[in-house]
Design an enzyme around this catalytic site. Structure first.
Site, mmCIF file in Angstrom:
data_model
loop_
_atom_site.group_PDB
_atom_site.id
_atom_site.type_symbol
_atom_site.label_atom_id
_atom_site.label_comp_id
_atom_site.label_asym_id
_atom_site.label_seq_id
_atom_site.Cartn_x
_atom_site.Cartn_y
_atom_site.Cartn_z
ATOM 1 N N ASP A 177 -10.021 95.032 -25.932
ATOM 2 C CA ASP A 177 -8.719 95.058 -25.302
ATOM 3 C C ASP A 177 -8.782 95.693 -24.094
ATOM 4 O OD1 ASP A 177 -6.307 95.336 -24.384
ATOM 5 O OD2 ASP A 177 -5.249 95.230 -26.279
ATOM 6 N N HIS A 178 -9.032 94.795 -22.983
ATOM 7 C CA HIS A 178 -9.669 95.260 -21.860
ATOM 8 C C HIS A 178 -8.494 96.131 -21.043
ATOM 9 C CE1 HIS A 178 -7.444 91.703 -20.225
ATOM 10 N NE2 HIS A 178 -7.242 92.342 -19.105
ATOM 11 N N HIS A 240 -2.046 94.279 -25.798
ATOM 12 C CA HIS A 240 -2.087 95.175 -24.843
ATOM 13 C C HIS A 240 -0.860 96.023 -24.657
ATOM 14 C CE1 HIS A 240 -5.056 92.283 -23.485
ATOM 15 N NE2 HIS A 240 -4.277 91.298 -23.133
#
Ligand code: NAP
Length: 483
Positions: A177-178, A240
């Protein structure tokens, strides 16, 4: 201050989907920046793998062009680019067939870290995992990296986890999950757990509410077909925003170790209460001078998919009982801005005249643009004229504080290097992902059962009016969405 680069071990990184959009836009330009920072040891190799027929030189040319298109200032370093692309290889391979696997097997070395980035559709994860094992390319030390979307509900996420678990242990699986790779997100943990000031106040006695906003100006043009089956809940909130919520709300882990941190995050997700339907506002952007409507972009004139969501959540534990968490995300909003705002309570009593409600401490954690943090504090307005109070931000923006040499790696760069180091702290564990879907599924099922119609909102606005009301009716207001 001179940037400190921690070296990693020599590695072979295979990027399945190495010719795709994500690889060209993010992964390879990011790896080039790490290469320039001296973090890619000599002898390390990046091996692109996809079905397209091409040789090493063809792939090197593709990546030169990708760096020229998507890179930053570093793309001017032509000598650096040549040294970097010399470390690239390419294998034409079909995830679902037998072509290319023997060649990849021959190319891999036994004495270096082996990592496999699955930058392909999730429907190919099982086929890749199976063939990596069947051809003896992956062993018990190898790592795999998988991208979102990790399922579209609890059942599909469980099935994906089960597929990967047939061939890899959880310690080998890195679910990206950047958002977790962002400098500010890690700094949030440093600020919470590295200072004496914040943690004693981090609870319902001192915090009035928390807002998490991820606002985008782009619409869904170009990816409407994918997005229309997903919507803001699946595309942004389940992953996110949920991860940000966990880091803000989790109990202090006893160590900064991957499983200890992830255990605490999991407890937060499990303590999330079901959300009342009237605490959620779904929206869809309308046609405007800035562009077509969501339905036109998605090429679905009857779409009920949300491009905007605002919701009020509660975490049922001692620390957070009574503290609302307001989440908001949307497309075609007035600015591109992501922020977590911790809004502290009013003073119980003030010795000063005037409106004390205006003077609140707010800790603002900005993820984009201008990553950084500031703490709004109240001071005396300078100069003569009596005791007038004014709010000023105590700026904790690390980019400036650390000086121009300290170029922070972007999220993908940092996370890929963590994979090579074998550090899973900033990656989602399988049970976290499943718990997040278990919370999300009933909400989505409720909309589907009711045929819930999203409220239209103007492009360039802050979302539907009802989203404002979600806070206004409780005497609160959203933070301005500022670029
Ligand atoms: P993409 O542009 O469609 O690329 C897909 C890649 O997979 C191509 O390199 C394609 O090359 C390869 N491929 C397709 N079928 C294959 C097969 N049978 N065997 C081997 N390779 C195959 O997709 P993308 O945008 O890069 O996205 C990749 C993954 O990352 C997806 O799961 C996506 O949801 C996720 N993701 C993407 C982004 C983004 O910004 N793009 C952001 C977050 C997550 P060939 O056709 O030559 O085989």
């Amino acid at each position: 201050m001179v940037s400190r680069v921690i070296p990693v071990e020599t590695f072979d990184l295979v990027i399945f989907g190495g010719t795709g959009d994500l690889a060209r836009r993010k992964i390879l330009p990011g790896l080039f920046r790490r290469f320039r920072a001296g973090q890619m040891p000599p002898g390390s190799r990046i091996i692109g793998a996809a079905r397209s027929e091409m040789d090493d030189d063809g792939y090197r040319q593709m990546i030169r062009e990708a760096i020229a298109e998507f890179g930053g200032e570093e793309k001017k370093d032509s000598d650096g680019i040549e040294s970097f692309v010399a470390q690239l290889r390419y294998v034409a391979i079909d995830a679902t067939g037998e072509g290319g696997w023997a060649q990849l097997s021959k190319l891999m070395r036994g004495d270096v870290v082996r990592a496999f980035y699955f930058s392909v559709a999730p429907s190919l994860f099982g086929a890749l995992a199976e063939r990596l094992h069947a051809h003896g390319i992956a062993d018990s030390e190898s790592r795999i990296v998988v991208e979102k979307p990790f399922g579209r509900d609890l059942a599909t996420a469980r099935a994906l986890n089960a597929t990967l678990a047939e061939h890899f242990d959880e310690q080998q699986i890195y679910r990206i999950d950047h958002y977790l790779g962002k400098e500010t997100v890690q700094n949030l943990m440093a600020v919470r757990f590295g200072n004496v000031l914040f943690e004693p106040l981090w609870n319902s006695h001192y915090i009035d509410h928390i807002q998490i906003t991820v606002a985008e100006t782009v619409g869904v043009t170009g990816r409407g077909a994918y997005y229309d089956k997903s919507g803001a809940m699946r595309d942004m909130v389940q992953n996110h925003l949920m991860q940000l919520l966990c880091l803000i709300a989790m109990e202090p882990p006893s160590t900064y170790d991957a499983d200890t941190v992830r255990d605490e995050k999991l407890k937060v997700i499990r303590a999330l209460q079901p959300v009342e339907p009237h605490h959620i506002v779904r929206g869809q952007y309308d046609a405007s001078a800035q562009g077509p409507s969501y339905r036109e972009d998605a090429e679905n004139p009857r779409s009920f998919t949300e491009s905007f969501l605002a919701m009020k959540c509660h975490i049922a534990n001692w620390r957070w009982a009574t503290v609302p968490f307001y989440l908001r995300t949307g497309k075609r909003l007035k600015a591109r801005s992501s922020e977590i705002a911790v809004v502290f309570k009013d003073l119980g009593h003030t010795i000063f005249e005037g409106d004390t409600a205006r003077h609140r401490n707010i800790l603002s954690i900005r993820l984009q643009p201008n990553e950084g943090m500031d703490l709004q504090v109240t001071i005396k307005e300078p100069g003569p004229g009596g005791m007038r109070l004014v709010d000023v931000p105590l700026d904790m923006s690390f980019a400036e504080a650390l000086g121009p040499d300290q170029e922070a790696p972007d999220a993908y760069e940092r996370l890929i290097m963590d994979v090579i180091r074998g550090n899973q702290t900033l990656f989602m564990r399988g049970d976290e992902v499943e718990a997040a879907w278990a919370w999300t599924d009933p909400i989505i099922e409720g909309w589907e059962a009711r045929n819930d119609v999203p409220k239209l909102y103007d492009a360039g606005s802050a979302g539907p009016e009802d989203a404002m009301m979600l806070l206004h009716r409780e005497g609160r207001r959203w933070r301005d969405i500022k670029g």
